[in-house]
Design a protein around this motif. Structure first.
Motif, PDB file in Angstrom:
ATOM      1  N   LYS A 205      36.126  30.633  24.644  1.00 49.60           N
ATOM      2  CA  LYS A 205      34.777  30.633  24.080  1.00 49.60           C
ATOM      3  C   LYS A 205      33.953  29.404  24.465  1.00 49.60           C
ATOM      4  CE  LYS A 205      36.368  33.163  19.959  1.00 49.60           C
ATOM      5  NZ  LYS A 205      36.435  33.145  18.485  1.00 49.60           N
TER       6      LYS A 205
ATOM      7  N   ASP B  83      32.877  41.596  20.983  1.00 47.48           N
ATOM      8  CA  ASP B  83      32.435  40.720  22.076  1.00 47.48           C
ATOM      9  C   ASP B  83      33.530  40.495  23.122  1.00 47.48           C
ATOM     10  OD1 ASP B  83      34.190  39.076  20.710  1.00 47.48           O
ATOM     11  OD2 ASP B  83      32.754  37.447  20.396  1.00 47.48           O
TER      12      ASP B  83
ATOM     13  N   ASN C 290      36.968  38.776  30.435  1.00 45.80           N
ATOM     14  CA  ASN C 290      35.575  38.608  30.010  1.00 45.80           C
ATOM     15  C   ASN C 290      35.283  37.270  29.331  1.00 45.80           C
ATOM     16  OD1 ASN C 290      35.171  41.256  30.906  1.00 45.80           O
ATOM     17  ND2 ASN C 290      35.509  42.126  28.878  1.00 45.80           N
ATOM     18  N   SER C 291      36.189  36.303  29.461  1.00 47.72           N
ATOM     19  CA  SER C 291      36.036  35.036  28.740  1.00 47.72           C
ATOM     20  C   SER C 291      35.317  33.984  29.571  1.00 47.72           C
ATOM     21  CB  SER C 291      37.416  34.504  28.337  1.00 47.72           C
ATOM     22  OG  SER C 291      38.126  34.060  29.489  1.00 47.72           O
TER      23      SER C 291
ATOM     24  N   TYR D 222      40.852  43.721  19.624  1.00 53.78           N
ATOM     25  CA  TYR D 222      39.704  43.007  20.185  1.00 53.78           C
ATOM     26  C   TYR D 222      38.474  43.117  19.287  1.00 53.78           C
ATOM     27  CZ  TYR D 222      42.219  42.468  24.574  1.00 53.78           C
ATOM     28  OH  TYR D 222      43.142  42.092  25.520  1.00 53.78           O
ATOM     29  N   ASN D 223      37.691  42.036  19.278  1.00 54.72           N
ATOM     30  CA  ASN D 223      36.374  42.075  18.651  1.00 54.72           C
ATOM     31  C   ASN D 223      35.395  42.758  19.608  1.00 54.72           C
ATOM     32  OD1 ASN D 223      36.968  40.465  16.211  1.00 54.72           O
ATOM     33  ND2 ASN D 223      37.282  38.785  17.658  1.00 54.72           N
TER      34      ASN D 223
ATOM     35  N   THR E 208      36.546  39.194  22.572  1.00 53.39           N
ATOM     36  CA  THR E 208      37.519  38.178  22.179  1.00 53.39           C
ATOM     37  C   THR E 208      38.625  38.821  21.349  1.00 53.39           C
ATOM     38  OG1 THR E 208      36.248  37.618  20.197  1.00 53.39           O
ATOM     39  CG2 THR E 208      35.810  36.336  22.192  1.00 53.39           C
TER      40      THR E 208
ATOM     41  N   ILE F  48      34.507  49.110  24.361  1.00 49.97           N
ATOM     42  CA  ILE F  48      33.964  48.015  25.162  1.00 49.97           C
ATOM     43  C   ILE F  48      34.626  48.011  26.532  1.00 49.97           C
ATOM     44  CG2 ILE F  48      33.383  46.587  23.165  1.00 49.97           C
ATOM     45  CD1 ILE F  48      35.909  44.932  23.722  1.00 49.97           C
TER      46      ILE F  48
END
Length: 254
Positions: free
Chosen positions: A120, A173, A146-147, A170-171, A175, A213
């Motif tokens: 993040k 976004d 995707n980080s 997974y969230n 994460t 996602i």
């Protein structure tokens, strides 16, 4: 279509034995070997590197925060410069043992809190990527899909492999849902295995809020701390191969 299976190994130290490393090395293609800061010791590193070489498994450094008591899972307020130096230090340890065994390092995957924070925090991610590149620009950075670590690796010109998890949710976004949060872990393999296959073959996963996602899956993180977990990894392999996916080390396709 190709994908790698990775696992965190070499976590025993002193009188303490953790995991079933030899059995795990029979079912994975890349090993993330603890470097002595959050787990592991010189004897364990040497033995794990040797076993990985014998199995033809890609060898990776698994640097973490200097937090043996907390297993590297506690957040630490280190500056990017400090993180970079800790990463360099730990890669150096693994690279030395790899050379002693006549092998080369394939990749680097940060551990625990370092991994989660850098996913993040672009500043920390950049420090890790710069540390890896300064030691060996040919190394692959294994990073959460995707980080910020993926972005940082690309920004400094490193090869990067995007990682997904077989047993984590997974969230929205992209994460990972934090450990300890209800629903963070997937315990039912009837749910986990189809999710893994879908992440690899379709590039999608259902987040904890029910939203689909996009996700890239170059490598799947699996665990092997008990016989049931190792059986689970074998079932994942079988399901992926049945879907036409080849299981190979990262160096073959990244």
């Amino acid at each position: 279509m190709r994908v790698d299976l990775n696992s965190d190994l070499g976590e025993s130290f002193g009188a303490y034995t953790l995991g079933m490393d030899e059995a795990v090395l029979g079912v994975i293609t890349s090993a993330n070997i603890a470097c002595g800061m959050h787990a592991g010791d010189p004897q364990v590193i040497a033995a794990t590197v040797k076993m990985a070489a014998q199995k033809g498994v890609g060898i990776g450094a698994h640097p973490g925060y200097p937090d043996l008591q907390g297993f590297g899972r506690r957040n630490m307020a280190l500056s990017p410069a400090e993180v970079k130096d800790y990463v360099i230090y730990q890669i150096g340890a693994l690279e030395a043992f790899a050379r002693a065994a006549g092998q080369k390092l394939q990749h680097v995957k940060p551990h625990g809190a370092m991994y989660n924070m850098a996913a993040k925090d672009y500043g920390l991610a950049l420090a890790i990527a710069e540390g890896v590149k300064s030691v060996n620009p040919e190394l692959i950075l294994l990073a959460l899909a995707n980080s910020e670590m993926v972005k940082a690796a690309r920004d400094v010109g490193l090869r990067v492999a995007q990682e997904v998890f077989a047993d984590r949710t997974y969230n929205a976004d992209g994460t990972l849902v934090a450990r300890g949060t209800p629903g963070a872990m997937i315990h039912d393999k009837r749910v986990a295995i189809p999710r893994v296959v879908r992440m690899v073959t379709e590039g999608k996963v259902t987040a904890i809020n029910g939203e689909d996602i996009a996700i890239s899956a170059d490598s799947i993180c699996v665990h092997g701390d008990n016989p049931e977990a190792i059986h689970f990894v074998r079932e994942i392999r079988d399901a992926l191969q049945a879907a036409g996916v080849s299981i190979e080390p990262l160096q073959n396709f990244i």
